[in-house]
Design a protein around this motif. Structure first.
Motif, PDB file in Angstrom:
ATOM      1  N   UNK A 148       0.838  -1.210   0.000  1.00 31.92           N
ATOM      2  CA  UNK A 148       0.000   0.000   0.000  1.00 31.92           C
ATOM      3  C   UNK A 148       0.869   1.255   0.000  1.00 31.92           C
ATOM      4  N   UNK A 149       1.888   1.284   0.837  1.00 34.93           N
ATOM      5  CA  UNK A 149       2.751   2.468   0.919  1.00 34.93           C
ATOM      6  C   UNK A 149       3.504   2.703  -0.376  1.00 34.93           C
ATOM      7  N   UNK A 150       3.983   1.623  -0.994  1.00 29.07           N
ATOM      8  CA  UNK A 150       4.813   1.769  -2.187  1.00 29.07           C
ATOM      9  C   UNK A 150       3.964   2.012  -3.439  1.00 29.07           C
ATOM     10  N   UNK A 151       2.996   1.093  -3.680  1.00 31.35           N
ATOM     11  CA  UNK A 151       2.243   1.159  -4.942  1.00 31.35           C
ATOM     12  C   UNK A 151       1.308   2.371  -4.965  1.00 31.35           C
ATOM     13  N   UNK A 152       0.485   2.525  -3.901  1.00 31.23           N
ATOM     14  CA  UNK A 152      -0.458   3.651  -3.869  1.00 31.23           C
ATOM     15  C   UNK A 152       0.292   4.990  -3.816  1.00 31.23           C
ATOM     16  N   UNK A 153       1.410   5.005  -3.076  1.00 29.24           N
ATOM     17  CA  UNK A 153       2.207   6.228  -3.032  1.00 29.24           C
ATOM     18  C   UNK A 153       2.746   6.601  -4.389  1.00 29.24           C
ATOM     19  N   UNK A 154       3.196   5.599  -5.132  1.00 32.92           N
ATOM     20  CA  UNK A 154       3.702   5.846  -6.484  1.00 32.92           C
ATOM     21  C   UNK A 154       2.593   6.357  -7.398  1.00 32.92           C
ATOM     22  N   UNK A 155       1.385   5.789  -7.274  1.00 30.73           N
ATOM     23  CA  UNK A 155       0.250   6.237  -8.094  1.00 30.73           C
ATOM     24  C   UNK A 155      -0.091   7.700  -7.811  1.00 30.73           C
ATOM     25  N   UNK A 162       2.422   9.917  -9.585  1.00 31.15           N
ATOM     26  CA  UNK A 162       2.175   9.975 -11.033  1.00 31.15           C
ATOM     27  C   UNK A 162       0.929  10.796 -11.359  1.00 31.15           C
ATOM     28  N   UNK A 163      -0.120  10.682 -10.535  1.00 30.31           N
ATOM     29  CA  UNK A 163      -1.367  11.402 -10.803  1.00 30.31           C
ATOM     30  C   UNK A 163      -1.197  12.907 -10.648  1.00 30.31           C
ATOM     31  N   UNK A 219      -0.206  14.866 -13.920  1.00 31.96           N
ATOM     32  CA  UNK A 219      -1.158  15.025 -15.022  1.00 31.96           C
ATOM     33  C   UNK A 219      -2.088  16.195 -14.746  1.00 31.96           C
ATOM     34  N   UNK A 220      -2.772  16.648 -15.808  1.00 27.08           N
ATOM     35  CA  UNK A 220      -3.677  17.788 -15.691  1.00 27.08           C
ATOM     36  C   UNK A 220      -5.094  17.356 -15.305  1.00 27.08           C
ATOM     37  N   UNK A 221      -5.465  16.118 -15.540  1.00 27.91           N
ATOM     38  CA  UNK A 221      -6.805  15.647 -15.214  1.00 27.91           C
ATOM     39  C   UNK A 221      -6.935  15.324 -13.729  1.00 27.91           C
ATOM     40  N   UNK A 222      -8.163  15.370 -13.225  1.00 28.74           N
ATOM     41  CA  UNK A 222      -8.416  15.082 -11.803  1.00 28.74           C
ATOM     42  C   UNK A 222      -8.915  13.666 -11.574  1.00 28.74           C
ATOM     43  N   UNK A 223      -9.180  12.933 -12.665  1.00 32.61           N
ATOM     44  CA  UNK A 223      -9.724  11.578 -12.515  1.00 32.61           C
ATOM     45  C   UNK A 223      -8.710  10.657 -11.854  1.00 32.61           C
ATOM     46  N   UNK A 224      -7.457  10.667 -12.331  1.00 37.13           N
ATOM     47  CA  UNK A 224      -6.450   9.779 -11.759  1.00 37.13           C
ATOM     48  C   UNK A 224      -6.124  10.166 -10.309  1.00 37.13           C
ATOM     49  N   UNK A 225      -6.212  11.454  -9.970  1.00 35.19           N
ATOM     50  CA  UNK A 225      -6.021  11.864  -8.575  1.00 35.19           C
ATOM     51  C   UNK A 225      -7.099  11.260  -7.688  1.00 35.19           C
ATOM     52  N   UNK A 226      -8.329  11.261  -8.211  1.00 33.17           N
ATOM     53  CA  UNK A 226      -9.446  10.698  -7.440  1.00 33.17           C
ATOM     54  C   UNK A 226      -9.287   9.199  -7.247  1.00 33.17           C
ATOM     55  N   UNK A 227      -8.856   8.498  -8.287  1.00 32.68           N
ATOM     56  CA  UNK A 227      -8.662   7.042  -8.193  1.00 32.68           C
ATOM     57  C   UNK A 227      -7.568   6.716  -7.185  1.00 32.68           C
ATOM     58  N   UNK A 228      -6.456   7.458  -7.244  1.00 29.89           N
ATOM     59  CA  UNK A 228      -5.369   7.229  -6.293  1.00 29.89           C
ATOM     60  C   UNK A 228      -5.826   7.502  -4.863  1.00 29.89           C
ATOM     61  N   UNK A 229      -6.662   8.529  -4.690  1.00 29.24           N
ATOM     62  CA  UNK A 229      -7.177   8.838  -3.348  1.00 29.24           C
ATOM     63  C   UNK A 229      -8.084   7.725  -2.833  1.00 29.24           C
ATOM     64  N   UNK A 230      -8.938   7.194  -3.722  1.00 31.66           N
ATOM     65  CA  UNK A 230      -9.852   6.111  -3.325  1.00 31.66           C
ATOM     66  C   UNK A 230      -9.066   4.872  -2.923  1.00 31.66           C
ATOM     67  N   UNK A 231      -8.050   4.500  -3.714  1.00 33.26           N
ATOM     68  CA  UNK A 231      -7.236   3.328  -3.382  1.00 33.26           C
ATOM     69  C   UNK A 231      -6.439   3.564  -2.094  1.00 33.26           C
ATOM     70  N   UNK A 232      -6.033   4.808  -1.872  1.00 33.94           N
ATOM     71  CA  UNK A 232      -5.281   5.110  -0.656  1.00 33.94           C
ATOM     72  C   UNK A 232      -6.123   5.002   0.601  1.00 33.94           C
TER      73      UNK A 232
END
Length: 304
Positions: A1-8, A11-12, A15-28
């Motif tokens: 969780x610390x490594x993979x989600x932190x890396x996501x 990366x998010x 980017x300029x979009x907010x979708x990947x930020x939201x996905x990373x937050x949900x997984x976190x």
């Protein structure tokens, strides 16, 4: 969780979009219980343990996995719904988000409970049948109300009109003041309030004049047949010159249409490059005054 989600998350943020930020937050925000259940189940596969312990570990994994999956799916759906209606301004339009969220939650958690019970060996057929019968009874009892509510969802999503638009539907016309869950309130030209069920609006033909970008105007100019024919010949060119002098007007035609007994009829057609009724009526009044002055100057008489 610390490594993979932190890396996501890193990366998010690039980017300029907010979708990947939201996905990373949900997984976190995923509970550590899920990681623990997966680890416990994986460990038991390589160790000799009693059958009851293996069954309990599978049940724990099932419950935790379904629970966390529903939470993730619920957050994603709520994010998509909120994003769909994020630009809505009025309270009545934003209120639909507050209504859809609990509906999504109830449906997802009901499916989750049935899925868990079914995988634990419990027969859910009778429970599903009972829910179906109960739902059918409720739907029949509140058919009209539910129809209006679903129609309001259709109006919010499709947006054939919005609050502040001037619409005509059937024999009613006026400005939309409020779009509610069951009905839409329209302020008529006389000042009275007209309340129309949403189901009627979605099934009726609605004219939205607020979204009109231009208006086609057609009218008849009647002149007496006793007028001098030579002067009558110049009427179309006279009217064309008057209309073309006015800005934001597209002249189409001025035609000597018919001779009806004691009068000549000229058909005039032009386009106003605005949907605003007040601007259109002011322009039309200006044209009428100029035609009146031009006819008086040429000695042309109007017919009754």
């Amino acid at each position: 969780k610390l490594v993979i989600v932190g890396r996501l998350k890193v990366l998010s943020e690039r980017t300029h979009t907010t979708v990947d930020n939201r996905i990373a937050s949900i997984l976190g925000n995923t509970s550590m219980a899920l990681y623990f259940a997966v680890a416990l189940f994986a460990a038991i596969q390589v160790v000799d343990v009693p059958a009851k312990v293996a069954d309990v570990s599978r049940a724990i994994l099932l419950i935790v996995t379904v629970y966390e999956s529903v939470k993730i799916l619920q957050r994603i759906l709520e994010f998509l719904v909120t994003r769909k209606f994020i630009n809505l301004n009025s309270f009545s339009e934003r209120r639909i988000v507050l209504i859809i969220r609990p509906i999504i939650g109830v449906i997802l958690w009901l499916i989750a409970v049935l899925l868990i019970l079914s995988n634990l060996g419990i027969n859910v057929t009778s429970l599903v049948a009972s829910l179906g019968i109960g739902g059918a009874a409720i739907a029949l009892a509140s058919q009209r109300i539910l129809g209006d509510i679903f129609s309001s969802f259709s109006i919010y999503v499709d947006q054939p009109f919005r609050e502040g638009d001037f619409i005509v539907t059937g024999v009613h016309s006026g400005t939309v003041r409020k779009i509610g869950l069951k009905s839409t309130r329209i302020e008529a030209l006389g000042g009275e309030e007209i309340i129309i069920p949403n189901a009627e609006l979605t099934n009726a033909r609605v004219q939205n004049f607020k979204r009109m970008h231009k208006r086609r105007v057609e009218f008849i100019l009647p002149l007496k047949s006793s007028n001098d024919p030579e002067k009558v010949k110049h009427v179309p060119a006279l009217i064309e010159a008057i209309i073309k002098e006015i800005p934001d007007i597209l002249f189409e035609r001025a035609t000597f249409k018919t001779i009806t007994g004691p009068k000549f009829e000229f058909e005039i057609v032009y386009h106003v490059k605005t949907g605003d009724y007040s601007e259109y009526i002011d322009i039309h009044q200006r044209i009428n005054f100029q035609i009146l002055e031009a006819c008086a100057k040429e000695g042309l008489e109007y017919a009754a």
